[in-house]
Design an enzyme around this catalytic site. Structure first.
Site, PDB file in Angstrom:
ATOM      1  N   ARG A  43      14.920  10.523  -3.897  1.00 53.12           N
ATOM      2  CA  ARG A  43      16.064   9.744  -3.388  1.00 53.12           C
ATOM      3  C   ARG A  43      16.856   9.082  -4.507  1.00 53.12           C
ATOM      4  NH1 ARG A  43      16.921   4.511  -2.332  1.00 53.12           N
ATOM      5  NH2 ARG A  43      14.731   3.935  -2.535  1.00 53.12           N
ATOM      6  N   ARG A  76     -18.471   2.140 -13.675  1.00 50.00           N
ATOM      7  CA  ARG A  76     -18.303   3.223 -14.642  1.00 50.00           C
ATOM      8  C   ARG A  76     -19.296   3.018 -15.786  1.00 50.00           C
ATOM      9  NH1 ARG A  76     -11.696   4.119 -14.707  1.00 50.00           N
ATOM     10  NH2 ARG A  76     -11.534   1.961 -14.058  1.00 50.00           N
ATOM     11  N   GLY A 132       9.022  11.276  -2.839  1.00 48.89           N
ATOM     12  CA  GLY A 132      10.192  11.088  -1.972  1.00 48.89           C
ATOM     13  C   GLY A 132      11.122  10.031  -2.561  1.00 48.89           C
ATOM     14  N   TYR A 162     -11.524  12.537  -4.471  1.00 54.82           N
ATOM     15  CA  TYR A 162     -10.751  12.206  -5.673  1.00 54.82           C
ATOM     16  C   TYR A 162     -10.248  13.489  -6.344  1.00 54.82           C
ATOM     17  CZ  TYR A 162      -9.819   9.951 -10.220  1.00 54.82           C
ATOM     18  OH  TYR A 162      -9.246   9.486 -11.381  1.00 54.82           O
ATOM     19  N   THR A 208      -4.301   7.972  -0.331  1.00 56.70           N
ATOM     20  CA  THR A 208      -3.545   7.399  -1.452  1.00 56.70           C
ATOM     21  C   THR A 208      -3.002   8.512  -2.347  1.00 56.70           C
ATOM     22  OG1 THR A 208      -4.838   5.378  -1.404  1.00 56.70           O
ATOM     23  CG2 THR A 208      -3.721   5.872  -3.469  1.00 56.70           C
ATOM     24  N   ASP A 254       0.865  -1.185   0.000  1.00 59.50           N
ATOM     25  CA  ASP A 254       0.000   0.000   0.000  1.00 59.50           C
ATOM     26  C   ASP A 254       0.901   1.233   0.000  1.00 59.50           C
ATOM     27  OD1 ASP A 254      -1.631   2.138   0.753  1.00 59.50           O
ATOM     28  OD2 ASP A 254      -2.977   0.806   1.863  1.00 59.50           O
TER      29      ASP A 254
HETATM   30  P1  NAD Z   1      -7.961   1.044 -11.503  1.00 61.34           P
HETATM   31  O1  NAD Z   1      -8.819   1.172 -10.292  1.00 61.34           O
HETATM   32  O2  NAD Z   1      -8.246  -0.069 -12.446  1.00 61.34           O
HETATM   33  O3  NAD Z   1      -6.435   0.935 -11.104  1.00 61.34           O
HETATM   34  C1  NAD Z   1      -5.879   1.571  -9.986  1.00 61.34           C
HETATM   35  C2  NAD Z   1      -4.890   0.616  -9.337  1.00 61.34           C
HETATM   36  O4  NAD Z   1      -4.309   1.245  -8.181  1.00 61.34           O
HETATM   37  C3  NAD Z   1      -5.555  -0.669  -8.849  1.00 61.34           C
HETATM   38  O5  NAD Z   1      -4.812  -1.788  -9.272  1.00 61.34           O
HETATM   39  C4  NAD Z   1      -5.549  -0.522  -7.334  1.00 61.34           C
HETATM   40  O6  NAD Z   1      -5.544  -1.753  -6.654  1.00 61.34           O
HETATM   41  C5  NAD Z   1      -4.286   0.318  -7.108  1.00 61.34           C
HETATM   42  N1  NAD Z   1      -4.297   1.057  -5.845  1.00 61.34           N
HETATM   43  C6  NAD Z   1      -5.274   1.866  -5.373  1.00 61.34           C
HETATM   44  N2  NAD Z   1      -4.913   2.363  -4.169  1.00 61.34           N
HETATM   45  C7  NAD Z   1      -3.665   1.893  -3.900  1.00 61.34           C
HETATM   46  C8  NAD Z   1      -2.763   2.040  -2.812  1.00 61.34           C
HETATM   47  N3  NAD Z   1      -3.076   2.793  -1.755  1.00 61.34           N
HETATM   48  N4  NAD Z   1      -1.575   1.398  -2.866  1.00 61.34           N
HETATM   49  C9  NAD Z   1      -1.254   0.606  -3.929  1.00 61.34           C
HETATM   50  N5  NAD Z   1      -2.071   0.429  -4.981  1.00 61.34           N
HETATM   51  C10 NAD Z   1      -3.261   1.064  -4.964  1.00 61.34           C
HETATM   52  O7  NAD Z   1      -8.024   2.450 -12.236  1.00 61.34           O
HETATM   53  P2  NAD Z   1      -7.485   2.896 -13.667  1.00 61.34           P
HETATM   54  O8  NAD Z   1      -8.652   3.216 -14.482  1.00 61.34           O
HETATM   55  O9  NAD Z   1      -6.485   1.926 -14.153  1.00 61.34           O
HETATM   56  O10 NAD Z   1      -6.762   4.258 -13.297  1.00 61.34           O
HETATM   57  C11 NAD Z   1      -5.359   4.361 -13.170  1.00 61.34           C
HETATM   58  C12 NAD Z   1      -4.969   5.789 -12.862  1.00 61.34           C
HETATM   59  O11 NAD Z   1      -5.410   6.648 -13.911  1.00 61.34           O
HETATM   60  C13 NAD Z   1      -5.575   6.329 -11.567  1.00 61.34           C
HETATM   61  O12 NAD Z   1      -4.625   7.131 -10.908  1.00 61.34           O
HETATM   62  C14 NAD Z   1      -6.735   7.165 -12.049  1.00 61.34           C
HETATM   63  O13 NAD Z   1      -7.029   8.190 -11.141  1.00 61.34           O
HETATM   64  C15 NAD Z   1      -6.208   7.684 -13.370  1.00 61.34           C
HETATM   65  N6  NAD Z   1      -7.321   8.022 -14.290  1.00 61.34           N
HETATM   66  C16 NAD Z   1      -8.023   7.039 -14.912  1.00 61.34           C
HETATM   67  C17 NAD Z   1      -9.085   7.378 -15.738  1.00 61.34           C
HETATM   68  C18 NAD Z   1      -9.904   6.332 -16.455  1.00 61.34           C
HETATM   69  O14 NAD Z   1     -10.869   6.688 -17.144  1.00 61.34           O
HETATM   70  N7  NAD Z   1      -9.588   5.062 -16.369  1.00 61.34           N
HETATM   71  C19 NAD Z   1      -9.421   8.726 -15.928  1.00 61.34           C
HETATM   72  C20 NAD Z   1      -8.694   9.696 -15.256  1.00 61.34           C
HETATM   73  C21 NAD Z   1      -7.636   9.334 -14.450  1.00 61.34           C
HETATM   74  N1  UDP Z   2      10.075   7.827   0.889  1.00 65.93           N
HETATM   75  C1  UDP Z   2       9.800   6.572   0.394  1.00 65.93           C
HETATM   76  N2  UDP Z   2      10.764   5.930  -0.329  1.00 65.93           N
HETATM   77  C2  UDP Z   2      11.976   6.474  -0.577  1.00 65.93           C
HETATM   78  C3  UDP Z   2      12.242   7.770  -0.088  1.00 65.93           C
HETATM   79  C4  UDP Z   2      11.258   8.428   0.646  1.00 65.93           C
HETATM   80  O1  UDP Z   2       8.711   6.024   0.578  1.00 65.93           O
HETATM   81  O2  UDP Z   2      12.770   5.833  -1.244  1.00 65.93           O
HETATM   82  C5  UDP Z   2       9.039   8.521   1.647  1.00 65.93           C
HETATM   83  C6  UDP Z   2       9.519   8.912   3.025  1.00 65.93           C
HETATM   84  O3  UDP Z   2       8.965   8.008   3.961  1.00 65.93           O
HETATM   85  C7  UDP Z   2       8.965  10.299   3.244  1.00 65.93           C
HETATM   86  C8  UDP Z   2       8.375  10.712   1.911  1.00 65.93           C
HETATM   87  O4  UDP Z   2       8.741   9.715   0.973  1.00 65.93           O
HETATM   88  O5  UDP Z   2       7.934  10.279   4.186  1.00 65.93           O
HETATM   89  C9  UDP Z   2       8.856  12.025   1.424  1.00 65.93           C
HETATM   90  O6  UDP Z   2      10.241  11.972   1.241  1.00 65.93           O
HETATM   91  P1  UDP Z   2      11.130  13.277   1.418  1.00 65.93           P
HETATM   92  O7  UDP Z   2      12.546  12.896   1.120  1.00 65.93           O
HETATM   93  O8  UDP Z   2      10.548  14.387   0.679  1.00 65.93           O
HETATM   94  O9  UDP Z   2      10.868  13.650   2.946  1.00 65.93           O
HETATM   95  P2  UDP Z   2      11.576  13.374   4.299  1.00 65.93           P
HETATM   96  O10 UDP Z   2      12.169  11.984   4.235  1.00 65.93           O
HETATM   97  O11 UDP Z   2      12.584  14.441   4.392  1.00 65.93           O
HETATM   98  O12 UDP Z   2      10.462  13.473   5.271  1.00 65.93           O
HETATM   99  N1  UDP Z   3     -23.530   7.096 -15.825  1.00 64.87           N
HETATM  100  C1  UDP Z   3     -24.806   6.662 -16.205  1.00 64.87           C
HETATM  101  N2  UDP Z   3     -25.152   5.375 -15.945  1.00 64.87           N
HETATM  102  C2  UDP Z   3     -24.308   4.494 -15.341  1.00 64.87           C
HETATM  103  C3  UDP Z   3     -23.016   4.930 -14.958  1.00 64.87           C
HETATM  104  C4  UDP Z   3     -22.678   6.251 -15.207  1.00 64.87           C
HETATM  105  O1  UDP Z   3     -25.594   7.427 -16.779  1.00 64.87           O
HETATM  106  O2  UDP Z   3     -24.716   3.324 -15.153  1.00 64.87           O
HETATM  107  C5  UDP Z   3     -23.151   8.492 -16.143  1.00 64.87           C
HETATM  108  C6  UDP Z   3     -22.584   9.280 -14.972  1.00 64.87           C
HETATM  109  O3  UDP Z   3     -23.621   9.887 -14.238  1.00 64.87           O
HETATM  110  C7  UDP Z   3     -21.697  10.282 -15.692  1.00 64.87           C
HETATM  111  C8  UDP Z   3     -21.188   9.523 -16.908  1.00 64.87           C
HETATM  112  O4  UDP Z   3     -22.102   8.435 -17.089  1.00 64.87           O
HETATM  113  O5  UDP Z   3     -22.467  11.382 -16.140  1.00 64.87           O
HETATM  114  C9  UDP Z   3     -19.776   8.975 -16.742  1.00 64.87           C
HETATM  115  O6  UDP Z   3     -19.726   8.268 -15.523  1.00 64.87           O
HETATM  116  P1  UDP Z   3     -18.466   7.425 -15.042  1.00 64.87           P
HETATM  117  O7  UDP Z   3     -18.778   6.940 -13.655  1.00 64.87           O
HETATM  118  O8  UDP Z   3     -18.100   6.406 -16.041  1.00 64.87           O
HETATM  119  O9  UDP Z   3     -17.240   8.450 -15.023  1.00 64.87           O
HETATM  120  P2  UDP Z   3     -17.028   9.979 -14.598  1.00 64.87           P
HETATM  121  O10 UDP Z   3     -16.701  10.640 -15.868  1.00 64.87           O
HETATM  122  O11 UDP Z   3     -18.278  10.526 -13.994  1.00 64.87           O
HETATM  123  O12 UDP Z   3     -15.910   9.922 -13.638  1.00 64.87           O
END
Ligand code: NAD
Ligand code: UDP
Ligand code: UDP
Length: 344
Positions: free
Chosen positions: A131, A211, A127, A170, A117, A83
């Site tokens: 590094r 979606r 970070g 988000y 996240t 995570d």
């Molecule tokens: P997705 O949900 O399929 O993939 C996201 C992945 O991130 C998943 O595998 C999930 O398990 C992982 N994840 C979530 N929280 C985590 C955490 N705390 N630590 C480690 N892993 C974590 O979504 P996606 O559609 O593949 O989107 C990927 C990226 O693109 C996202 O950042 C999303 O915001 C961005 N994005 C996607 C769309 C789209 O239409 N698909 C649009 C705009 C932005």
């Molecule tokens: N961090 C990490 N992996 C790395 C280096 C940093 O996860 O390889 C994390 C670290 O725990 C810190 C954050 O990234 O909380 C931000 O890093 P930065 O160097 O900016 O901050 P600092 O360590 O000085 O708090």
């Molecule tokens: N939407 C809909 N029916 C559904 C799911 C979504 O009409 O079953 C609509 C939603 O209200 C939005 C658009 O479709 O206006 C796109 O939704 P989505 O959740 O795919 O992505 P968003 O662009 O809102 O992040």
């Protein structure tokens, strides 16, 4: 190795005929956070096919091992169950930071985790980049524009976001992620890229991620009512996943450091979109219903991609018809797989 790749490629729903196997000197170690998700797993496929070493970090909140399991056992592939809200110490030349739920029902399910996240997780990845001196690409979103007052949306538009609404975890999370990226760039000289991704669709979307593309196709395939939320006059513009992956790779390789919209500018109302999908599913008997509107649902969305065209020479290639047909084929297979498993 090439033979092995060819075999693996055969098992994947997506084909990438343009992918070139890179020479030894061009290969990198690349970290993909969220690499087991929808977009991430397609990106991983291309990076692996190019011959890079790929480390996927994912906590499987919305992703699945299945999306990347065809690479398990490959010497260039590593999967870390982690995570990113917690620090992570690995070595990498480049980082694609995609970890975050993306579907509204998913990110609203645990808003606090979504914020953690996108803020703490992004700090950790910045970070890490600092590094190890890695270039980092942040997956931002069109949601930074909120319910936009400017149409189509150029990168220069600052957005219209409700900071306390149901989407805020988000939208504001991603806005902070962008702010963090440019703060680390300015203060710590981290080399950042920011992609503002617009609605993307394709194979490996989760059948129940809520979606619009997955809902409408699953409903059409089962002759269920297609559920339009609100009056269906709201618009979206849908980009096929291989076009997006191409854009992400091009942005990472470019010297352009400001945010870039990546999306397909072909815009449809959701009502039109329901009919397009219905008509692409042969023999579909679904009816289309309208229902309660979703709170704070953006009413219009279309990317202005002039920045990407001018600076990356990128624009989408896959038409909505072709992309949807491939996606419908994928969902049909998913449906028969789950039906088969349920009957066992
Ligand atoms: P997705 O949900 O399929 O993939 C996201 C992945 O991130 C998943 O595998 C999930 O398990 C992982 N994840 C979530 N929280 C985590 C955490 N705390 N630590 C480690 N892993 C974590 O979504 P996606 O559609 O593949 O989107 C990927 C990226 O693109 C996202 O950042 C999303 O915001 C961005 N994005 C996607 C769309 C789209 O239409 N698909 C649009 C705009 C932005
Ligand atoms: N961090 C990490 N992996 C790395 C280096 C940093 O996860 O390889 C994390 C670290 O725990 C810190 C954050 O990234 O909380 C931000 O890093 P930065 O160097 O900016 O901050 P600092 O360590 O000085 O708090
Ligand atoms: N939407 C809909 N029916 C559904 C799911 C979504 O009409 O079953 C609509 C939603 O209200 C939005 C658009 O479709 O206006 C796109 O939704 P989505 O959740 O795919 O992505 P968003 O662009 O809102 O992040």
């Amino acid at each position: 190795l090439e033979k092995k790749i060819a075999i693996l490629e055969g098992r994947m729903p997506q084909k990438y005929p343009d992918v070139k196997f890179l020479g030894y000197k061009e290969r990198k170690r690349i970290l993909v956070t969220g690499g087991a998700g929808f977009v991430g797993s397609h990106l991983v496929d291309v990076l692996m096919m190019q011959g890079h070493e790929v480390i996927v970090v994912d906590n499987f909140f919305t992703g699945r091992k299945r999306n990347v399991e065809h690479w398990f056992g490959h010497r260039n592939f590593e999967m870390i169950h982690h995570d990113i809200v917690n620090p992570l110490y690995v070595e990498a030349d480049e980082i694609y930071h995609l970890a975050s739920p993306a579907s509204p029902p998913h990110y609203m399910q645990n808003p606090v985790k979504t914020i953690k996240t996108n803020t703490l997780g992004t700090i950790n990845m910045l970070g890490l980049a600092r590094r190890v001196g890695a270039r980092i690409l942040i997956a931002s979103t069109s949601e930074v524009y909120g319910d936009p007052m400017v149409h189509p949306q150029p990168e220069s538009y600052w957005g219209h976001v409700n900071p306390i609404g149901p989407r805020a975890c988000y939208d504001e999370g991603k806005r902070v992620a962008e702010t963090l990226a440019y703060s680390y760039a300015k203060q710590e000289k981290v080399d950042v890229r920011v992609a503002r991704i617009f609605n993307t669709y394709g194979p490996r979307m989760h059948v129940s991620d809520g979606r619009v593309v997955s809902n409408f196709i699953m409903q059409a395939l089962q002759n269920l009512t297609i559920t339009v939320y609100g009056n269906g006059k709201q618009t979206r513009s849908f980009c096929y996943v291989s076009d997006l992956v191409d854009g992400l790779l091009t942005l990472m390789a470019s010297s352009y450091t400001l945010p870039v919209n990546l999306g397909n500018p072909v815009e449809h109302t959701i009502e039109e979109f329901a009919m397009i999908i219905k008509n692409l599913v042969p023999g579909c008997r679904s009816t289309v219903s309208t229902g309660a509107a979703v709170e704070d649902d953006p009413q219009r969305r279309r990317p202005d991609i002039a920045v990407a065209e001018a600076n990356l020479h990128w624009k989408p290639k896959i038409s909505l018809q072709v992309g949807l047909q491939r996606t419908i084929d994928y969902f049909r297979e998913e449906l028969s797989r789950t039906t088969f498993l349920n009957n066992q």
